[in-house]
Design a protein around this motif. Structure first.
Motif, PDB file in Angstrom:
ATOM      1  N   ASN A  17      21.816 -18.126 -51.704  1.00 52.77           N
ATOM      2  CA  ASN A  17      23.237 -18.146 -51.129  1.00 52.77           C
ATOM      3  C   ASN A  17      24.163 -17.398 -51.969  1.00 52.77           C
ATOM      4  N   GLN A  18      24.260 -17.882 -53.236  1.00 53.34           N
ATOM      5  CA  GLN A  18      25.219 -17.120 -54.158  1.00 53.34           C
ATOM      6  C   GLN A  18      24.673 -15.741 -54.564  1.00 53.34           C
ATOM      7  N   ILE A  19      23.554 -15.538 -54.553  1.00 56.31           N
ATOM      8  CA  ILE A  19      23.105 -14.127 -54.813  1.00 56.31           C
ATOM      9  C   ILE A  19      23.339 -13.007 -53.722  1.00 56.31           C
ATOM     10  N   LYS A  20      23.195 -13.873 -52.382  1.00 52.31           N
ATOM     11  CA  LYS A  20      23.521 -13.053 -51.110  1.00 52.31           C
ATOM     12  C   LYS A  20      25.045 -12.835 -51.031  1.00 52.31           C
ATOM     13  N   ASP A  21      25.877 -13.752 -51.604  1.00 51.16           N
ATOM     14  CA  ASP A  21      27.447 -13.347 -51.587  1.00 51.16           C
ATOM     15  C   ASP A  21      27.672 -12.467 -52.390  1.00 51.16           C
ATOM     16  N   LEU A  22      27.154 -12.460 -53.634  1.00 52.21           N
ATOM     17  CA  LEU A  22      27.468 -11.335 -54.593  1.00 52.21           C
ATOM     18  C   LEU A  22      26.858  -9.796 -54.288  1.00 52.21           C
ATOM     19  N   THR A  23      25.710 -10.001 -53.803  1.00 52.23           N
ATOM     20  CA  THR A  23      25.101  -8.605 -53.260  1.00 52.23           C
ATOM     21  C   THR A  23      25.442  -7.955 -52.203  1.00 52.23           C
ATOM     22  N   GLY A  24      25.764  -9.042 -51.207  1.00 50.18           N
ATOM     23  CA  GLY A  24      26.122  -8.678 -49.874  1.00 50.18           C
ATOM     24  C   GLY A  24      24.997  -8.347 -49.082  1.00 50.18           C
ATOM     25  N   LYS A  25      23.666  -8.581 -49.525  1.00 48.92           N
ATOM     26  CA  LYS A  25      22.629  -8.484 -49.048  1.00 48.92           C
ATOM     27  C   LYS A  25      21.905  -9.707 -48.361  1.00 48.92           C
ATOM     28  N   SER A  26      21.100  -9.273 -47.534  1.00 50.55           N
ATOM     29  CA  SER A  26      20.406 -10.441 -46.692  1.00 50.55           C
ATOM     30  C   SER A  26      19.132 -10.914 -47.393  1.00 50.55           C
ATOM     31  N   THR A  27      18.601 -12.207 -47.031  1.00 46.76           N
ATOM     32  CA  THR A  27      17.377 -12.654 -47.651  1.00 46.76           C
ATOM     33  C   THR A  27      16.122 -11.842 -47.579  1.00 46.76           C
ATOM     34  N   SER A  28      16.047 -11.160 -46.285  1.00 48.00           N
ATOM     35  CA  SER A  28      14.881 -10.008 -46.248  1.00 48.00           C
ATOM     36  C   SER A  28      15.083  -9.159 -47.188  1.00 48.00           C
ATOM     37  N   THR A  29      16.336  -8.650 -47.314  1.00 49.41           N
ATOM     38  CA  THR A  29      16.376  -7.377 -48.286  1.00 49.41           C
ATOM     39  C   THR A  29      16.312  -7.670 -49.399  1.00 49.41           C
ATOM     40  N   LEU A  30      16.642  -8.908 -49.943  1.00 45.22           N
ATOM     41  CA  LEU A  30      16.474  -9.096 -51.584  1.00 45.22           C
ATOM     42  C   LEU A  30      15.136  -9.455 -51.752  1.00 45.22           C
ATOM     43  N   TYR A  31      14.247  -9.882 -50.784  1.00 43.46           N
ATOM     44  CA  TYR A  31      12.882 -10.378 -51.040  1.00 43.46           C
ATOM     45  C   TYR A  31      12.144  -9.121 -50.970  1.00 43.46           C
ATOM     46  N   ARG A  32      12.510  -7.972 -50.143  1.00 44.85           N
ATOM     47  CA  ARG A  32      11.796  -6.791 -49.982  1.00 44.85           C
ATOM     48  C   ARG A  32      11.972  -6.244 -51.426  1.00 44.85           C
ATOM     49  N   TRP A  33      13.282  -6.124 -51.899  1.00 47.42           N
ATOM     50  CA  TRP A  33      13.490  -5.601 -53.214  1.00 47.42           C
ATOM     51  C   TRP A  33      12.592  -6.240 -54.255  1.00 47.42           C
ATOM     52  N   ILE A  34      12.650  -7.531 -54.200  1.00 44.06           N
ATOM     53  CA  ILE A  34      11.722  -8.000 -55.349  1.00 44.06           C
ATOM     54  C   ILE A  34      10.306  -7.569 -55.230  1.00 44.06           C
ATOM     55  N   TYR A  35       9.835  -7.488 -53.941  1.00 38.94           N
ATOM     56  CA  TYR A  35       8.556  -7.224 -53.922  1.00 38.94           C
ATOM     57  C   TYR A  35       8.392  -5.759 -54.178  1.00 38.94           C
ATOM     58  N   GLU A  36       9.430  -4.772 -54.020  1.00 39.93           N
ATOM     59  CA  GLU A  36       9.493  -3.328 -54.605  1.00 39.93           C
ATOM     60  C   GLU A  36       9.808  -3.365 -56.049  1.00 39.93           C
ATOM     61  N   LYS A  37       9.880  -4.428 -56.661  1.00 43.41           N
ATOM     62  CA  LYS A  37      10.279  -4.377 -58.059  1.00 43.41           C
ATOM     63  C   LYS A  37      11.707  -3.738 -58.398  1.00 43.41           C
ATOM     64  N   ARG A  38      12.600  -3.768 -57.373  1.00 43.73           N
ATOM     65  CA  ARG A  38      13.812  -3.441 -57.554  1.00 43.73           C
ATOM     66  C   ARG A  38      14.771  -4.238 -57.755  1.00 43.73           C
ATOM     67  N   PHE A  39      14.692  -5.747 -57.775  1.00 50.45           N
ATOM     68  CA  PHE A  39      15.425  -6.904 -57.843  1.00 50.45           C
ATOM     69  C   PHE A  39      14.636  -7.782 -58.665  1.00 50.45           C
ATOM     70  N   PRO A  40      15.449  -8.367 -59.574  1.00 46.01           N
ATOM     71  CA  PRO A  40      14.433  -9.553 -60.287  1.00 46.01           C
ATOM     72  C   PRO A  40      14.100 -10.769 -59.596  1.00 46.01           C
ATOM     73  N   PRO A  41      13.002 -11.456 -59.728  1.00 43.67           N
ATOM     74  CA  PRO A  41      12.459 -12.478 -58.932  1.00 43.67           C
ATOM     75  C   PRO A  41      13.080 -13.811 -59.577  1.00 43.67           C
ATOM     76  N   PRO A  42      13.195 -14.783 -58.620  1.00 44.33           N
ATOM     77  CA  PRO A  42      13.781 -15.986 -58.853  1.00 44.33           C
ATOM     78  C   PRO A  42      13.027 -16.927 -59.813  1.00 44.33           C
ATOM     79  N   GLU A  43      13.364 -18.027 -60.213  1.00 46.66           N
ATOM     80  CA  GLU A  43      12.360 -18.716 -61.157  1.00 46.66           C
ATOM     81  C   GLU A  43      12.640 -20.111 -60.216  1.00 46.66           C
ATOM     82  N   PRO A  44      11.175 -20.659 -60.602  1.00 42.63           N
ATOM     83  CA  PRO A  44      11.235 -22.060 -59.884  1.00 42.63           C
ATOM     84  C   PRO A  44      12.202 -23.110 -60.962  1.00 42.63           C
TER      85      PRO A  44
END
Length: 71
Positions: A17-44
């Motif tokens: 939620n904080q990442i979404k607030d800071l970027t203004g992007k949706s969950t699906s966009t962020l995870y697509r960017w992670i898949y495309e290696k355009r955004f850092p993946p989260p850590e467990p």
């Protein structure tokens, strides 16, 4: 969350939620960017929880168009 990202410690984590607030992007966009290696993946951080380290997010934020994952 502090109003200024600079106020956060390098040892803190950011939630989705904080990442979404800071970027203004949706969950699906962020995870697509992670898949495309355009955004850092989260850590467990727990059995069912993930989060982003503040320094990793700041590194991406400095130059999002040219960010590359660390090898």
């Amino acid at each position: 969350m502090p109003s200024n990202l600079a106020d956060l410690s390098e040892f803190q984590f950011l939630s989705l939620n904080q990442i979404k607030d800071l970027t203004g992007k949706s969950t699906s966009t962020l995870y697509r960017w992670i898949y495309e290696k355009r955004f850092p993946p989260p850590e467990p951080i727990g059995p069912n929880s993930v989060a982003w380290r503040v320094p990793v997010f700041k590194e991406w934020q400095r130059d999002p168009m040219n960010w590359k994952p660390s090898e």
